[in-house]
Design an enzyme around this catalytic site. Sequence first.
Site, PDB file in Angstrom:
ATOM      1  N   SER A 100      72.710   5.436  21.003  1.00 41.34           N
ATOM      2  CA  SER A 100      73.191   5.290  22.380  1.00 41.34           C
ATOM      3  C   SER A 100      74.425   4.423  22.577  1.00 41.34           C
ATOM      4  CB  SER A 100      72.089   4.720  23.255  1.00 41.34           C
ATOM      5  OG  SER A 100      71.268   5.770  23.680  1.00 41.34           O
ATOM      6  N   LYS A 134      75.207  -3.055  30.684  1.00 41.12           N
ATOM      7  CA  LYS A 134      74.267  -1.925  30.808  1.00 41.12           C
ATOM      8  C   LYS A 134      73.053  -2.380  31.618  1.00 41.12           C
ATOM      9  CE  LYS A 134      71.868   1.529  27.940  1.00 41.12           C
ATOM     10  NZ  LYS A 134      71.509   1.969  26.582  1.00 41.12           N
ATOM     11  N   SER A 161      72.597   6.966  25.610  1.00 47.38           N
ATOM     12  CA  SER A 161      72.230   6.622  26.967  1.00 47.38           C
ATOM     13  C   SER A 161      73.185   5.650  27.658  1.00 47.38           C
ATOM     14  CB  SER A 161      70.828   6.004  26.958  1.00 47.38           C
ATOM     15  OG  SER A 161      70.846   4.776  26.257  1.00 47.38           O
TER      16      SER A 161
HETATM   17  N1  GLN Z   1      69.508   9.955  22.419  1.00 51.78           N
HETATM   18  C1  GLN Z   1      68.448   9.255  21.785  1.00 51.78           C
HETATM   19  C2  GLN Z   1      67.197   9.375  22.593  1.00 51.78           C
HETATM   20  O1  GLN Z   1      67.207  10.070  23.536  1.00 51.78           O
HETATM   21  C3  GLN Z   1      68.821   7.822  21.568  1.00 51.78           C
HETATM   22  C4  GLN Z   1      68.823   7.032  22.807  1.00 51.78           C
HETATM   23  C5  GLN Z   1      69.170   5.608  22.561  1.00 51.78           C
HETATM   24  O2  GLN Z   1      69.751   5.254  21.544  1.00 51.78           O
HETATM   25  N2  GLN Z   1      68.761   4.768  23.498  1.00 51.78           N
HETATM   26  O3  GLN Z   1      66.200   8.817  22.294  1.00 51.78           O
END
Ligand code: GLN
Length: 495
Positions: free
Chosen positions: A183, A78, A159
Site C-alpha cells: 500500500s 494517512k 490503500s
Molecule cells: N492491496 C493489499 C490489500 O488489499 C494491500 C493493502 C495494504 O498494503 N494495506 O490487502
Amino acid sequence: MTELTHMTIAEALKGLENKDFTSVELTQAHIGAIENTRHLNVFVTETPELALKQAAESDKRRTAGDAGLLDGIPLAIKDLFCTKDVQTTAGSHILEGFVPTYESTVTTNLFRDGAVMLGKTNLDEFAMGSSNTTSFFGNVINPWKNQSNPDADLVPGGSSGGSSAAVAARIALGATGTDTGGSIRQPAAFTGTVGVKPTYGRCSRWGTVAFASSLDQAGAFARTVEDSALLLQSMSGHDPMDSTSADKNVPDWASTLQGDIKGMKIGIPKEYRMDGMPDEIEQLWQKGIEWMKDAGAEIIDVSLPHTKYALPAYYIIAPAEASTNLSRYDGVRYGLRVEGENLRDTYESTRAEGFGDEVKRRIMIGTYVLSAGYYDAYYMKAQKVRRLILQDFEKAYEQCDALLTPTAPSAAFAIGEKEDDQIKMYLNDIFTVPANLAGLPGLSVPAGLDKDGLPLGLQILGKAWDEETIFRVGNKIEQAANFTAIPEMVMQKAA
Ligand code: GLN
C-alpha cells in the site's frame, strides 16, 4: 526560486534555514493548493488551522536556533494514524466521528521533529485495497491522466491513495503511508512518487489502526529518494508501547544515499517475470538492469521459487488477522453506534452498517480460515508457506545485496476497471506482497512513463534492517531515470 509547493523537502529545509520564506508561508501555499484540488478527494479531514499554528511555532523555533529534522515541513498524514483531537476514520463509516485522545508514535515522532500536518488523507477502508475505491469517503482521483483516454479518472493506487495523490499533485511535500501488502509502493508507482516501506519493526505500530498486525508497517511518500529517507528517519525508532518495534539504531540514511554501488550485487528474481505483464514494464526493468550495470553493480540471476504462493498465503493471513483486529468495532467503544433491541443486536447492526463490502468480505474469509476444522488446512498452511518465502529471500541474499523488480504489473487503471473481479485487483500486489510476508524493506522509485504517459516504478528490495542499501540503489535509479514528469493538471496550475 522554485514555487513553494514544487520543492523537495531538502530544498524547502534549505529555504527555511536561509530565511527565503517562513513555514507559515510554505504552509499557506500548500493550504491554497489543497483548496484548488478538492476534486481529487485527497483528504478526509483538512486541518489548516492546526497546520498554521504548528507552522508559526516552527518559525519561532527556527528563529531561536532550535529547529528539528523536518521543522516547518507540511505533510499529509494517512487517516490510519491516530491523531490527538483530530478525527481518525481509517476510511470507514464505523470510525466516522472518532476523535482519538492520543497520538500515534509515528506522528508523535514527526511532530517532535517539527513537521506540520495539513490533514488526514483518504484511503481504502481499513487499508484494504489497491485502488482507493473502498473508502467510505469516496474514491481518490489520481492527478495523472491516461493520454489515450483523458476523460477517465484513474485510481491513485491503494490503500494509501490519498497520500500518494497528495505528493504527486503538489499539495503536500511528503506524506505518511502504511504498507501491509504494497500500500505504499504500489500507489507510489501509480503516481510517479517515491514510496518506502521499511523493515517490519522499524516504525512503531502504536496508535496506527491495525489491519494485519504481523504485516503492517508505516512508511513514507516523497518526491525524491532523499526526502523519503528524511521522513523515514523521523518516523522510525524503538517504542516500548509496541512489542514488535525493534530496538535498533536509526541511521541518517539521507547522508549515505549518495554513496556508490560499485561492486554491489543486484539480484534479478526470475519468478517476477510474469505472463501477461505489459512489454513496457519488462523493458523498463531491463533499463533498470542496465542502469545498475552502468553504476558498476554486478547483476545476478536469482530464484525465489515460492513467489507464486505469496498472494494466496497473504490473502489467508491478512484477512485472518484483520478479522481478529476488527472485532473491536462493536458500536460501544469507538465511532458509529446503531442502537439495537439488545446488546447483540447493537453489535450486529453497527457492524452491518459500519463496514463496507470489502471489509466484510475479508472478515468472512478471515473467520473461515481460522475456524476449527479449517485452521490447519488454511491458516497453518499459509504460515508455513510464509516461512518458505522468507527462506527464499534469505537464500537469495546469500548471493546478492538487493533485488530489483518492477513495483506493479500495470500502470494506474481507471476507477471501476477491476471492480467486478476481486482476483484481478488482488493480483496488483503480486510484486509487493512477498516483502511484507518476509518483513523486508522495499522502495519504489519512479523510473519512466508508459505509452499512455503514465508513471511506472521500479522496486528495490533489501535485507532486513538494510534500508541503507535500498536508498543507495534507489538514488542511482533516480539519477539514471531522471524522472521529471509532473501531472498535466499540476503544470496547468503552475502556468
Ligand atoms: N492491496 C493489499 C490489500 O488489499 C494491500 C493493502 C495494504 O498494503 N494495506 O490487502
